[in-house]
Design a protein around this motif. Structure first.
Motif, mmCIF file in Angstrom:
data_model
loop_
_atom_site.group_PDB
_atom_site.id
_atom_site.type_symbol
_atom_site.label_atom_id
_atom_site.label_comp_id
_atom_site.label_asym_id
_atom_site.label_seq_id
_atom_site.Cartn_x
_atom_site.Cartn_y
_atom_site.Cartn_z
ATOM 1 N N VAL A 218 0.878 -1.197 -0.066
ATOM 2 C CA VAL A 218 -0.060 -0.021 -0.115
ATOM 3 C C VAL A 218 0.764 1.214 0.192
ATOM 4 N N TYR A 219 2.004 1.411 0.711
ATOM 5 C CA TYR A 219 3.108 2.360 0.722
ATOM 6 C C TYR A 219 3.493 2.590 -0.737
ATOM 7 N N ALA A 220 3.582 1.644 -1.595
ATOM 8 C CA ALA A 220 4.184 1.645 -2.832
ATOM 9 C C ALA A 220 3.150 2.317 -3.754
ATOM 10 N N ASP A 221 1.762 1.812 -3.470
ATOM 11 C CA ASP A 221 0.733 2.316 -4.365
ATOM 12 C C ASP A 221 0.742 3.954 -4.018
ATOM 13 N N ALA A 222 0.741 4.395 -2.735
ATOM 14 C CA ALA A 222 0.658 5.776 -2.239
ATOM 15 C C ALA A 222 1.641 6.619 -2.656
ATOM 16 N N GLY A 223 2.975 5.836 -2.889
ATOM 17 C CA GLY A 223 4.042 6.715 -3.139
ATOM 18 C C GLY A 223 4.491 6.586 -4.720
ATOM 19 N N GLY A 224 3.342 5.853 -5.509
ATOM 20 C CA GLY A 224 3.846 5.699 -6.909
ATOM 21 C C GLY A 224 5.005 4.900 -7.282
ATOM 22 N N PHE A 225 5.407 3.970 -6.524
ATOM 23 C CA PHE A 225 6.379 2.900 -6.820
ATOM 24 C C PHE A 225 5.595 1.552 -7.242
ATOM 25 N N ARG A 226 6.558 0.789 -7.776
ATOM 26 C CA ARG A 226 6.079 -0.396 -8.104
ATOM 27 C C ARG A 226 5.959 -1.313 -7.091
ATOM 28 N N ARG A 227 4.914 -2.152 -6.829
ATOM 29 C CA ARG A 227 4.673 -2.872 -5.661
ATOM 30 C C ARG A 227 5.865 -3.915 -5.550
ATOM 31 N N PRO A 228 6.706 -3.946 -4.288
ATOM 32 C CA PRO A 228 7.633 -4.953 -4.164
ATOM 33 C C PRO A 228 7.210 -6.395 -4.109
ATOM 34 N N VAL A 229 7.894 -7.151 -4.214
ATOM 35 C CA VAL A 229 7.578 -8.776 -4.308
ATOM 36 C C VAL A 229 8.110 -9.267 -3.112
ATOM 37 N N VAL A 230 7.263 -9.570 -2.038
ATOM 38 C CA VAL A 230 7.690 -10.069 -0.673
ATOM 39 C C VAL A 230 7.809 -11.758 -1.059
ATOM 40 N N LEU A 231 9.036 -12.122 -0.419
ATOM 41 C CA LEU A 231 9.288 -13.591 -0.366
ATOM 42 C C LEU A 231 9.343 -14.035 0.917
ATOM 43 N N PRO A 232 8.253 -14.441 1.659
ATOM 44 C CA PRO A 232 8.610 -15.012 2.982
ATOM 45 C C PRO A 232 9.471 -16.090 3.200
#
Length: 493
Positions: A224-238
């Motif tokens: 959501v931070y990425a959306d608000a800041g205009g970034f591409r959403r990060p891929v999170v790998l648990p």
């Protein structure tokens, strides 16, 4: 009007709470380990400042003397620069000293901001916060312990972790508990409850959970931070192999959050941090319009930075009153990443002669350093679809606000003193070039000038950081040459 004392005035919450208490008409006394950190905050002259540490019984007694309400907003973890595990012991000492001082000083109310936590075994950080609350509630002075989730606002250590991890990493390996549940709260809402806590009935002596309107995972928060800041959403790998300690080292490597903060904060993310009750609603109504959604809280934290950061990182004299914005007392690692190249030169040329050269920069006059390098960079920008260097200038000698200067635009113009150019070239970030000319204060050069030149770059994501590192060796040559030749040209008249 109440007499209110605040321990932790230079902290993230304390620095934002104090102006709200003043606005409400309270008389405020603050305690800080280092009062110099309060020098540039806008409310400095409106409060009584005590310098000291709650680890000192005398300092705690002086803070509580004559106070109706005392806010306990210190945290030994934030000053634990050595990475020692003794912050829990220091927390207990400070809490006991304040408890005794409040009881002996006749304080009517203690207010403490703690952290949301589940039942059972806790991390060192959350365990310490919980223990401090228990000590204060057992003090004999009515105590309100507000247990908050991650506080969202520029300068909050938890928010800065989200910010920098999302800005830098398109793919983020993370511990499996990055999928645990978290209930973040906007700093404006946390402050709303803190201000209201001072007026609670004297019989109230308990904890209250406070949180925002949404329950998210840490991974969802970054997206959501990425959306608000205009970034591409990060891929999170648990990844189950990442222990809390290893994850903390990774956070410390990728972000500017100090290791002493990163380790206990990351350890705390092993737990779900969700409100278990909303009893606070019976005593303090929600803010007008309701609690702030997470995305809106992020937008509030980013908006002012996007608009004003260039000016407020150059000098901290500006009063920033909105709680989500940065304050001069915030740590150096808070806020957006910024890279600068700064040059200062003394010259015997008069200020008006230096300014004449500065105002004529660009166009046919060029940039006084390696013209071929500027030309090549202009061609590259033009080929990529940018403005290039072909736009030139409206006038060869004079500028006005909003004028174009090649691939720059005049953003700030204080004729004779300050020129700030905003870049309109294609770069992975936002860039400015700034010139300042002032009369020299150097002994023996009273009729001369001080010339200051600054290149500023706010990188966008990983590509922006790599771009700056790539051009850094050339900047060392280009900007040094620019400063030398501009001052030399001014001396020649």
């Amino acid at each position: 009007m109440n007499q209110i004392a605040v321990a932790g005035a230079t902290g993230y919450i304390g620095g934002r709470l104090i102006p709200l208490l003043l606005e409400a008409g309270h008389d405020v006394t603050v305690l800080s380990r280092n009062s110099d950190k309060l020098r540039d905050v806008p409310w400095r002259k409106q409060v009584r400042v005590l310098e000291g540490d709650l680890a000192d019984e005398a300092a705690a007694a002086e803070l509580c003397n004559g106070a109706d309400t005392v806010y306990y907003l210190v945290h030994s973890m934030s000053s634990n620069t050595s990475g020692s595990e003794d912050f829990g012991r220091m927390e207990r000492l400070c809490a006991r000293n304040l408890s005794q001082a409040a009881r002996e000083g006749g304080v009517k109310r203690l207010v403490y901001l703690s952290g949301l936590h589940p039942q059972g075994e806790l991390s060192r950080h959350l365990s310490s916060r919980k223990e401090v609350g228990e000590i204060l509630m057992a003090s004999g002075t009515p105590t309100v312990v507000l247990q908050a989730g991650l506080v969202i606002g520029s300068g909050s250590a938890s928010f800065e972790m989200v910010r920098h991890l999302t800005d830098v990493l398109p793919v983020m390996p993370a511990p499996k508990w990055v999928l645990n549940k978290i209930q973040p709260i906007a700093v404006t809402d946390a402050l709303h409850y803190l201000v209201g806590a001072a007026d609670l009935p004297p019989e109230i002596n308990r904890t209250f959970d406070i949180g925002g309107p949404e329950v998210l995972t840490y991974a969802e928060m970054m997206k959501v931070y990425a959306d608000a800041g205009g970034f591409r959403r990060p891929v999170v790998l648990p990844l189950p192999v990442l222990t809390p300690w290893l994850a903390a080292q990774w956070v410390n490597l990728v972000t500017p959050v100090p290791r002493s903060l990163a380790i206990p904060l990351v350890e705390s993310l092993q737990h779900d941090c969700v409100a278990r009750e909303k009893d606070i609603d019976a005593y303090i109504p929600e803010p007008e319009g309701g609690l702030t959604p997470y995305r809106r809280a992020v937008e509030l934290a980013l908006h002012k930075i996007e608009a004003d950061t260039v000016e407020t990182t150059w000098a901290t004299a500006h009063a920033l009153s909105a709680p989500a914005e940065p304050l001069p007392s915030d740590p150096e690692w808070a806020g957006l990443t910024v890279f600068t190249d700064e040059r200062t030169q003394e010259t015997k040329a008069r200020p008006e002669d230096v300014w004449k050269v500065v105002e004529g920069i660009g166009g046919e006059n060029g940039y006084y350093s390696l013209p071929f390098a500027w030309t090549v960079r202009g061609w590259m920008d033009k080929v990529a679809g940018g403005a290039g260097l072909v736009r030139g200038r409206r006038s060869p000698n004079h500028l006005q606000l909003n004028d174009t200067v090649d691939w720059w635009r005049v953003e700030t113009l204080e004729r004779g003193r300050l020129l700030r150019l905003r870049a309109e070239m294609l770069v992975p970030g936002r860039a400015w070039l700034e010139f300042e000319v002032t009369p020299s204060t150097q002994e023996g050069n009273k009729s001369g000038s001080t010339y200051r030149q600054r290149a500023i770059f706010f990188p966008r994501g990983l590509s922006g950081r790599l771009y700056w590192l790539g051009v850094l060796p050339f900047h060392g040559i280009i900007f040094k040459s620019m400063a030398n030749r501009i001052t030399a040209a001014a001396q020649q008249g």
